[in-house]
Design an enzyme around this catalytic site. Structure first.
Site, PDB file in Angstrom:
ATOM      1  N   LYS A  83     -11.560  -2.065   8.721  1.00  8.16           N
ATOM      2  CA  LYS A  83     -10.765  -2.993   9.756  1.00  8.16           C
ATOM      3  C   LYS A  83     -11.046  -2.736  10.985  1.00  8.16           C
ATOM      4  O   LYS A  83     -11.758  -3.611  11.619  1.00  8.16           O
ATOM      5  CB  LYS A  83      -9.299  -2.953   9.170  1.00  8.16           C
ATOM      6  CG  LYS A  83      -9.052  -3.186   7.642  1.00  8.16           C
ATOM      7  CD  LYS A  83      -7.673  -2.883   7.296  1.00  8.16           C
ATOM      8  CE  LYS A  83      -7.582  -2.705   5.714  1.00  8.16           C
ATOM      9  NZ  LYS A  83      -7.866  -3.592   5.212  1.00  8.16           N
ATOM     10  N   ASP A 110      -0.760   6.414   6.592  1.00  6.03           N
ATOM     11  CA  ASP A 110      -1.859   5.681   6.268  1.00  6.03           C
ATOM     12  C   ASP A 110      -1.972   4.750   7.683  1.00  6.03           C
ATOM     13  O   ASP A 110      -1.177   3.782   7.760  1.00  6.03           O
ATOM     14  CB  ASP A 110      -1.568   4.756   4.863  1.00  6.03           C
ATOM     15  CG  ASP A 110      -2.508   3.662   4.611  1.00  6.03           C
ATOM     16  OD1 ASP A 110      -3.447   3.490   5.480  1.00  6.03           O
ATOM     17  OD2 ASP A 110      -2.433   3.085   3.466  1.00  6.03           O
ATOM     18  N   TRP A 162       0.865  -1.196  -0.004  1.00  7.16           N
ATOM     19  CA  TRP A 162      -0.002  -0.032   0.049  1.00  7.16           C
ATOM     20  C   TRP A 162       0.763   1.341  -0.191  1.00  7.16           C
ATOM     21  O   TRP A 162       0.645   2.342  -0.590  1.00  7.16           O
ATOM     22  CB  TRP A 162      -0.921  -0.179   1.070  1.00  7.16           C
ATOM     23  CG  TRP A 162      -1.764  -1.145   0.870  1.00  7.16           C
ATOM     24  CD1 TRP A 162      -1.992  -2.350   1.798  1.00  7.16           C
ATOM     25  CD2 TRP A 162      -2.900  -1.429   0.010  1.00  7.16           C
ATOM     26  NE1 TRP A 162      -2.875  -3.266   1.334  1.00  7.16           N
ATOM     27  CE2 TRP A 162      -3.655  -2.446   0.269  1.00  7.16           C
ATOM     28  CE3 TRP A 162      -3.504  -0.434  -1.181  1.00  7.16           C
ATOM     29  CZ2 TRP A 162      -4.640  -3.030  -0.604  1.00  7.16           C
ATOM     30  CZ3 TRP A 162      -4.499  -0.826  -1.776  1.00  7.16           C
ATOM     31  CH2 TRP A 162      -5.034  -2.103  -1.570  1.00  7.16           C
TER      32      TRP A 162
HETATM   33  N1  PMP Z   1      -4.009   0.965   3.094  1.00  3.79           N
HETATM   34  C1  PMP Z   1      -3.858  -0.057   3.766  1.00  3.79           C
HETATM   35  C2  PMP Z   1      -2.700  -0.147   4.774  1.00  3.79           C
HETATM   36  C3  PMP Z   1      -4.742  -1.163   3.489  1.00  3.79           C
HETATM   37  O1  PMP Z   1      -4.692  -2.313   4.182  1.00  3.79           O
HETATM   38  C4  PMP Z   1      -5.526  -1.025   2.485  1.00  3.79           C
HETATM   39  C5  PMP Z   1      -6.575  -2.040   2.127  1.00  3.79           C
HETATM   40  N2  PMP Z   1      -6.424  -3.383   2.506  1.00  3.79           N
HETATM   41  C6  PMP Z   1      -5.463   0.304   1.590  1.00  3.79           C
HETATM   42  C7  PMP Z   1      -4.554   1.225   1.963  1.00  3.79           C
HETATM   43  C8  PMP Z   1      -6.579   0.370   0.622  1.00  3.79           C
HETATM   44  O2  PMP Z   1      -7.963   0.461   1.094  1.00  3.79           O
HETATM   45  P1  PMP Z   1      -9.163   0.620   0.371  1.00  3.79           P
HETATM   46  O3  PMP Z   1      -9.608  -0.508  -0.184  1.00  3.79           O
HETATM   47  O4  PMP Z   1     -10.193   1.274   1.329  1.00  3.79           O
HETATM   48  O5  PMP Z   1      -8.896   1.547  -0.827  1.00  3.79           O
END
Ligand code: PMP
Length: 394
Positions: A224, A200, A118
């Site tokens: 989450k 993030d 991510w």
């Molecule tokens: N950042 C992290 C640390 C994640 O775990 C995730 C999703 N697993 C995301 C970003 C992306 O999130 P979204 O699907 O809400 O766009």
């Protein structure tokens, strides 16, 4: 603490409640009492005769839901007045462009620390807005560790430093390590004075104490630790909410949401409502002399401890992906001696009443996601299942 009415054991079939232990990385499990409340409120909230999903986003019922969600979020972290809380859409992924679009002028760099999938996505998307710098990465060891502070080569003129506090896929997390000991407390990059930190926090927000005043902006997809998919919570300091790195359409500007209580248009009412319930559930963990996040942190350390002990006690049968001091409390990644045994593990675990354990393709093996709502009984049962599996298949 929430417990299942009939918790499945290591060899359990489905319990009478029909619910099983869900180790999914996200959307993840929600607290039982939150789910029960949703059941009622979707039909008829607060005796209004109308369900929460059907109320106007400008009516009295939603006014109260939204006001309480803002208040309760602020209470959990004692958030000072100069920070806004926003409920946005587009997932945490949308922050990959909103952050640089709002905060980073085209020719000013921003520092990115890439400790997983991510964080790499965030860096990649920021390039649409000009110069960026990858100042540290854990790519060389398949993101199994968190770079030391001395490895982070900050630019003193950066618009911000971006990092991801918990790497959902690889199962690593930023922890303060003191004298070689993991404190499980948050480690925050030591950015140069005046350079805001952007984090993030999607997969570990409110799993332990957090001081938002150390950050310029924090974002977290709700699915989450905060609620259900459909909204992303952003905590942003005043001066950054109004920063204009470039001209942008209204709906791309943080300030549009900061000025209008996150409802310049129809907001994701259901997702915000569920966040509100989860915030109340988090607050309930507090006691007369202990803060709710201290209680949750202690519980999360214990929960993760059961499963890490099963890995470490397996005489080498299970191998963890993360280096010990970078182990995540939320996403625990491990593998069996062969991919065939990994498959068998997931299959047998499914039969025993555990779901969501298959690892991401980047790491292979297994991943047990144990967010706040996962009861300790689930972690203990999984650890017991792991020990039995290692004994039978080792
Ligand atoms: N950042 C992290 C640390 C994640 O775990 C995730 C999703 N697993 C995301 C970003 C992306 O999130 P979204 O699907 O809400 O766009």
């Amino acid at each position: 603490m929430t417990t299942f009415a009939a918790a499945p054991s290591a060899s359990a079939t489905k319990p009478a409640s029909g619910r099983i232990f869900n180790f999914s990385a996200g959307p993840g499990c929600l607290p039982d009492e939150v789910l029960q409340q949703i059941r009622e409120d979707v039909w008829n909230i607060g005796g209004s005769g109308i369900g929460i999903l059907e109320h106007s986003h400008r009516g009295k019922v939603f006014d109260k839901v939204l006001a309480e969600a803002f208040d309760d979020f602020r209470k959990i972290s004692n958030l000072p007045k100069n920070y806004h809380v926003l409920f946005l859409t587009g997932g945490a992924t949308a922050q990959n462009y909103m952050v640089p679009a709002n905060l980073k002028p085209q020719d000013q760099t921003a520092d990115y620390i890439t400790t997983g999938y991510w964080a790499e996505k965030s860096l990649e998307q920021a390039k649409f807005y000009g110069t960026v710098s990858e100042i540290a990465t854990s790519k060389d060891k398949n993101h199994s560790y968190i770079p030391a502070e001395s490895a982070c080569k900050y630019n003193s003129n950066a618009a911000y430093v971006h990092y991801c506090s918990n790497n959902t896929i690889y199962g690593t997390e930023w922890h303060d390590v003191v004298n070689g000991q993991n404190t499980w407390n948050q480690r925050i990059p030591q950015a140069p004075a005046g350079v805001p930190i952007v984090c993030d926090m999607s997969s570990d927000i409110y799993s332990r104490p957090v001081d938002f005043t150390k950050f310029g902006l924090v974002y977290a997809g709700a699915q989450k630790n905060l609620g259900a998919a459909g909204t992303t919570v952003v905590v942003i300091r005043d001066d950054l909410a109004t920063k204009k790195a470039r001209e942008l359409p209204l709906m791309l500007q943080y300030n549009t949401f900061a000025k209008d209580e996150s409802r310049p248009n129809t907001p994701p009412v259901g997702a915000i409502y569920i966040c509100g319930l989860v915030f109340k559930w988090i607050l309930k963990h507090g006691t007369a002399n202990r803060h709710c996040l201290d209680v949750l942190q202690e519980l999360n350390i214990r929960k993760a401890g059961h499963v890490y002990a099963a890995i470490d006690g397996s005489k080498g049968f299970f191998k963890g992906h993360a280096e010990p001091n970078a182990r995540s409390m939320m996403n625990l990644t491990f593998r069996c001696p062969t991919p065939e045994l990994d498959d068998k593990f997931c299959k047998d675990a499914g039969t025993a009443g555990f779901d969501g354990l298959k690892g991401h393709r980047a790491t292979g093996g297994m991943r047990a996601s144990m967010y706040n709502a996962m009861p300790e009984a689930g972690c203990k049962a999984l650890a017991q299942f792991m020990a039995e599996f290692a004994r039978k298949n080792g």
